[in-house]
Motif scaffolding. Sequence first.
Motif, short mmCIF file in Angstrom:
data_model
loop_
_atom_site.label_atom_id
_atom_site.label_comp_id
_atom_site.label_asym_id
_atom_site.label_seq_id
_atom_site.Cartn_x
_atom_site.Cartn_y
_atom_site.Cartn_z
N GLY A 121 0.65 -1.24 0.01
CA GLY A 121 0.02 0.08 -0.09
C GLY A 121 0.86 1.47 0.19
O GLY A 121 0.25 2.39 0.07
N LEU A 122 2.11 1.27 -0.07
CA LEU A 122 3.19 2.34 0.00
C LEU A 122 3.58 2.39 -1.36
O LEU A 122 3.89 1.57 -2.34
CB LEU A 122 4.18 2.10 0.91
CG LEU A 122 3.85 1.75 2.56
CD1 LEU A 122 5.10 1.59 3.32
CD2 LEU A 122 2.91 2.95 3.06
N HIS A 123 3.77 3.94 -1.39
CA HIS A 123 4.70 4.02 -2.85
C HIS A 123 6.11 3.44 -2.68
O HIS A 123 6.73 3.49 -1.66
CB HIS A 123 4.60 5.57 -3.15
CG HIS A 123 3.04 6.05 -3.34
ND1 HIS A 123 2.55 5.78 -4.46
CD2 HIS A 123 2.58 6.76 -2.78
CE1 HIS A 123 1.18 6.39 -4.49
NE2 HIS A 123 1.36 6.91 -3.32
N ARG A 124 6.84 3.93 -3.93
CA ARG A 124 8.21 3.36 -3.72
C ARG A 124 9.11 4.26 -2.77
O ARG A 124 9.87 3.72 -1.98
CB ARG A 124 8.91 3.31 -5.18
CG ARG A 124 10.12 2.99 -5.49
CD ARG A 124 10.80 3.04 -6.96
NE ARG A 124 9.79 2.34 -7.46
CZ ARG A 124 9.91 0.84 -8.07
NH1 ARG A 124 11.08 0.29 -7.24
NH2 ARG A 124 9.25 0.23 -8.69
N HIS A 125 8.95 5.66 -2.80
CA HIS A 125 9.87 6.45 -2.12
C HIS A 125 9.42 6.45 -0.56
O HIS A 125 10.26 6.60 0.27
CB HIS A 125 9.48 8.01 -2.54
CG HIS A 125 8.29 8.40 -2.26
ND1 HIS A 125 7.16 8.38 -2.98
CD2 HIS A 125 7.66 9.25 -1.15
CE1 HIS A 125 6.07 8.93 -2.70
NE2 HIS A 125 6.29 9.54 -1.50
N GLU A 126 8.11 5.81 -0.35
CA GLU A 126 7.70 5.56 1.11
C GLU A 126 8.27 4.29 1.47
O GLU A 126 8.67 4.45 2.68
CB GLU A 126 6.04 5.47 1.20
CG GLU A 126 5.45 7.03 0.83
CD GLU A 126 4.03 6.71 0.74
OE1 GLU A 126 3.21 7.73 0.83
OE2 GLU A 126 3.40 5.41 0.63
N ARG A 127 8.52 3.56 0.56
CA ARG A 127 9.16 2.15 1.25
C ARG A 127 10.57 2.40 1.47
O ARG A 127 11.04 1.91 2.56
CB ARG A 127 9.26 1.10 0.11
CG ARG A 127 7.70 0.76 -0.24
CD ARG A 127 7.57 -0.18 -1.47
NE ARG A 127 6.12 -0.51 -1.97
CZ ARG A 127 5.84 -0.98 -3.11
NH1 ARG A 127 7.01 -1.39 -4.03
NH2 ARG A 127 4.73 -1.20 -3.52
N LYS A 128 11.35 3.52 0.85
CA LYS A 128 12.73 3.72 0.87
C LYS A 128 12.64 4.26 2.37
O LYS A 128 13.68 4.09 2.94
CB LYS A 128 12.99 4.63 -0.14
CG LYS A 128 14.68 5.10 0.01
CD LYS A 128 14.95 5.92 -1.00
CE LYS A 128 14.28 7.29 -0.76
NZ LYS A 128 14.67 8.51 -1.58
N TRP A 129 11.90 5.24 2.74
CA TRP A 129 11.96 5.92 4.06
C TRP A 129 11.51 4.93 5.19
O TRP A 129 12.17 5.22 6.21
CB TRP A 129 11.17 7.28 4.07
CG TRP A 129 11.70 8.28 3.09
CD1 TRP A 129 10.98 8.88 1.81
CD2 TRP A 129 12.69 9.12 3.51
NE1 TRP A 129 11.68 9.89 1.58
CE2 TRP A 129 12.95 10.01 2.68
CE3 TRP A 129 13.75 9.25 4.47
CZ2 TRP A 129 13.74 11.13 2.61
CZ3 TRP A 129 14.71 9.94 4.81
CH2 TRP A 129 14.58 10.74 3.64
N ALA A 130 10.79 4.17 5.16
CA ALA A 130 10.34 3.19 5.75
C ALA A 130 11.54 2.14 6.16
O ALA A 130 12.00 1.68 7.24
CB ALA A 130 9.17 2.25 5.35
N TYR A 131 12.32 1.64 5.06
CA TYR A 131 13.72 0.92 5.27
C TYR A 131 14.46 1.91 6.23
O TYR A 131 15.09 1.39 7.04
CB TYR A 131 14.17 0.65 4.09
CG TYR A 131 13.51 -0.43 3.35
CD1 TYR A 131 13.12 -1.72 3.88
CD2 TYR A 131 13.14 -0.36 1.99
CE1 TYR A 131 12.47 -2.78 2.94
CE2 TYR A 131 12.62 -1.24 1.06
CZ TYR A 131 12.26 -2.44 1.69
OH TYR A 131 11.63 -3.45 1.10
#
Length: 320
Positions: A121-131
């Motif tokens: 449910g997250l965008h690609r840049h949101e996944r990057k910040w989540a990592y």
Amino acid sequence: MALTLRRKGPSKFEQAADGSMTLIEHVRELRNRLFWASVAVVAGFIVGFILSKPAFDILQGPYCALPSSWELDRNGRWACEFVTLGPTDQLVVRLKISLYLGLIVGAPVWLYQLWAFIAPGLHRHERKWAYLFVGIAAPLFAAGAVLAYFVVEHGLAFIMESGVLGEPTQLEVKAYIDFVTTMLVLFGVGFEFPLLLLMLNVAGIATGRRLLSWWRVVIFLSFAFAAVASPDPGPFGMTLLAACMSALYFVAVGVAFLYDRHKGRGKELYEGIDDDAVSPLAETPEPVTAGDRVEVATTIESPTPVTRPLPLDNRYDDMT
């Protein structure tokens, strides 16, 4: 015939990301994720039960550092002793330590299951910040727990010396373990506070300058949180927790300023203007004069009448 291991059709992650997964499939996936997360916690609990005694030896370190915790055993040797009030207290303490160790040991699995359910449910840049946030959160929590371990040692010394019974006091084992684990979790959670501020900055909700303007409120809330949530009544633990949270707040503000400079924030057209401020308008007064003379409108000729079309039978000849 050559064999291939290529997956046919989109994966579960791709189906959840593009919205093609139905509600029932989402529920089934959640059930499977919870099942494997539970299996990981149970397996970690078994490992934690095996390691519970060495972990208890580490947790009792601050208590055994006090001279009042030692007494002569049956063999005439000095030993660090606790007080037990119930027949099941020792087993309950071991199970509680095993559960905490099980959550830590099984953390890679149940965190992955949680991430695999949320990530589509997250965008690609949101996944990057989540990592990045997860990678920072674990060391911060560990640093807070290590600091709390040393705070417990000094806090116990102050509590034992300031009590009505004086220093020679032995503690009940269940209450002591609850006290230590609560301090570890509290300091670990307190050290996660700057991540919340960085999330607000990355999401564009608050700039570094806005975060810095909250410094009075943040310091007050840090001391209030440390005073209310900390089980240590002494001033040492509460002051140190609030001071660390305040210091991490200013570190987070500094990182927010760097991120704002990287993103070019603060250079917008209306940056720095208060929301209630009146927009400056260039006013050039002009003298009021008589308007231009309006020409008389010319008359419009009436339209020519349209010829009535012929019936369908008379429009075409026999050939067409």
